[in-house]
Design an enzyme around this catalytic site. Sequence first.
Site, PDB file in Angstrom:
ATOM      1  N   ASP A   1     -30.406   7.114  19.125  1.00 51.17           N
ATOM      2  CA  ASP A   1     -30.434   7.150  17.654  1.00 51.17           C
ATOM      3  C   ASP A   1     -29.339   6.246  17.091  1.00 51.17           C
ATOM      4  O   ASP A   1     -28.378   6.708  16.479  1.00 51.17           O
ATOM      5  CB  ASP A   1     -30.222   8.622  17.229  1.00 51.17           C
TER       6      ASP A   1
ATOM      7  N   HIS B   1     -34.712  15.931  13.661  1.00 51.76           N
ATOM      8  CA  HIS B   1     -34.196  17.181  14.232  1.00 51.76           C
ATOM      9  C   HIS B   1     -35.287  18.240  14.392  1.00 51.76           C
ATOM     10  O   HIS B   1     -35.212  19.071  15.299  1.00 51.76           O
ATOM     11  CB  HIS B   1     -33.019  17.699  13.387  1.00 51.76           C
TER      12      HIS B   1
ATOM     13  N   GLU C   1     -20.448   8.639  21.783  1.00 49.31           N
ATOM     14  CA  GLU C   1     -20.188   8.094  20.437  1.00 49.31           C
ATOM     15  C   GLU C   1     -19.094   7.048  20.596  1.00 49.31           C
ATOM     16  O   GLU C   1     -18.201   7.200  21.424  1.00 49.31           O
ATOM     17  CB  GLU C   1     -19.759   9.226  19.491  1.00 49.31           C
TER      18      GLU C   1
ATOM     19  N   GLY D   1     -23.139   3.641  23.537  1.00 56.84           N
ATOM     20  CA  GLY D   1     -24.356   4.405  23.815  1.00 56.84           C
ATOM     21  C   GLY D   1     -25.375   3.632  24.640  1.00 56.84           C
ATOM     22  O   GLY D   1     -26.134   4.209  25.425  1.00 56.84           O
TER      23      GLY D   1
ATOM     24  N   HIS E   1     -26.100   8.201  20.871  1.00 57.33           N
ATOM     25  CA  HIS E   1     -25.406   7.875  19.620  1.00 57.33           C
ATOM     26  C   HIS E   1     -25.277   9.184  18.846  1.00 57.33           C
ATOM     27  O   HIS E   1     -26.067   9.495  17.955  1.00 57.33           O
ATOM     28  CB  HIS E   1     -26.190   6.844  18.809  1.00 57.33           C
TER      29      HIS E   1
ATOM     30  N   SER F   1     -27.277  15.847  15.797  1.00 52.37           N
ATOM     31  CA  SER F   1     -28.121  16.058  16.978  1.00 52.37           C
ATOM     32  C   SER F   1     -27.412  16.809  18.123  1.00 52.37           C
ATOM     33  O   SER F   1     -28.033  17.678  18.756  1.00 52.37           O
ATOM     34  CB  SER F   1     -28.699  14.734  17.475  1.00 52.37           C
TER      35      SER F   1
END
Length: 288
Positions: free
Chosen positions: A170, A18, A124, A150, A41, A106
């Site tokens: 991710d 992050h 997601e 994703g 994701h 995120s």
Amino acid sequence: MNYRHAFHAGNFADVFKHVVLCRILNYLREKPAAFRVIDTHAGEGLYDLTTSEARRGGEWSAGIGRLVAAADTRPIPADAAALLKPYFDVIGALNERGQIKVYPGSPAVARAFLRPQDKLIACELEPAAVRQLVRHLDNDGRIKTIAIDGWTALGAYVPPPERRGLVLVDPPFEEEADFHRLSHLLGIAHRKWATGIYALWYPIKGRGEADALAKRVRKLGIAKVLRAEHLVSAVSDQSRLNGSGLILVNPPWTLEAELKVLLPVLARLLGREINNGSYRLDWLSGEN
Ligand code: SAM
């Protein structure tokens, strides 16, 4: 799918990911033209660190907990503190001073940087995580939350209409196949959108999978790929997470110099034991 990010939210790997995300978003905001973030994701968006999952995991205390304590007691050099400010601002906007109870995922980090002209697509697949994501982020016209695989999204949403932006990938890495999907689908997406910024996160337990990923990414022939890795311990015990990495395609020209300042500080502050943290920053292609 067994993975629940709530156990890990705010851990050392989230902090590293992050912090870098904030530097990229900060750069994107500097030009008036609109940008789009595609988060393949996305997770739940926001995490309550007081829940039993977060407390049971306890991982956030060795991540964001330690970093915030360091910021208060000031062992962070001024140049690194200035680069960390946008990240601390996101955390600070969600928490009262001195108490970390909420940690942003995120998509919430990305939301903090959106201007009226910018967009975020947050994808997601796990149904409970989708419900949370919608609850936390879907009341904002600039943001679309989508229940979609994703990996499919990575191919489907590039290139974005804005032609400026970032794709964050991710995945949970519950299966080794995620390492292969990462390089394979990056190749496909990059052929469709060669100028986009891509940030691909991967876990480091041992060197094998991380090095093999780097080798496959090198073979894609993409012009500019920077690799940043942050380790909290030596990789001698490969049964645990020893660090994480980011493959950064078309990174902002400012990012390498910023990471040269930030990575030593994160390595020093977030090492599992004193002086046990380390980092790596190198170009897999271009810019050497
Ligand atoms: N990007 C988030 C952040 O930084 O806050 C964390 C994401 S977490 C590492 C991975 C997420 O991917 C989990 O929430 C998991 O439910 C979700 N997931 C697993 N398989 C997926 C798939 N095929 N497509 C989209 N999401 C998936």
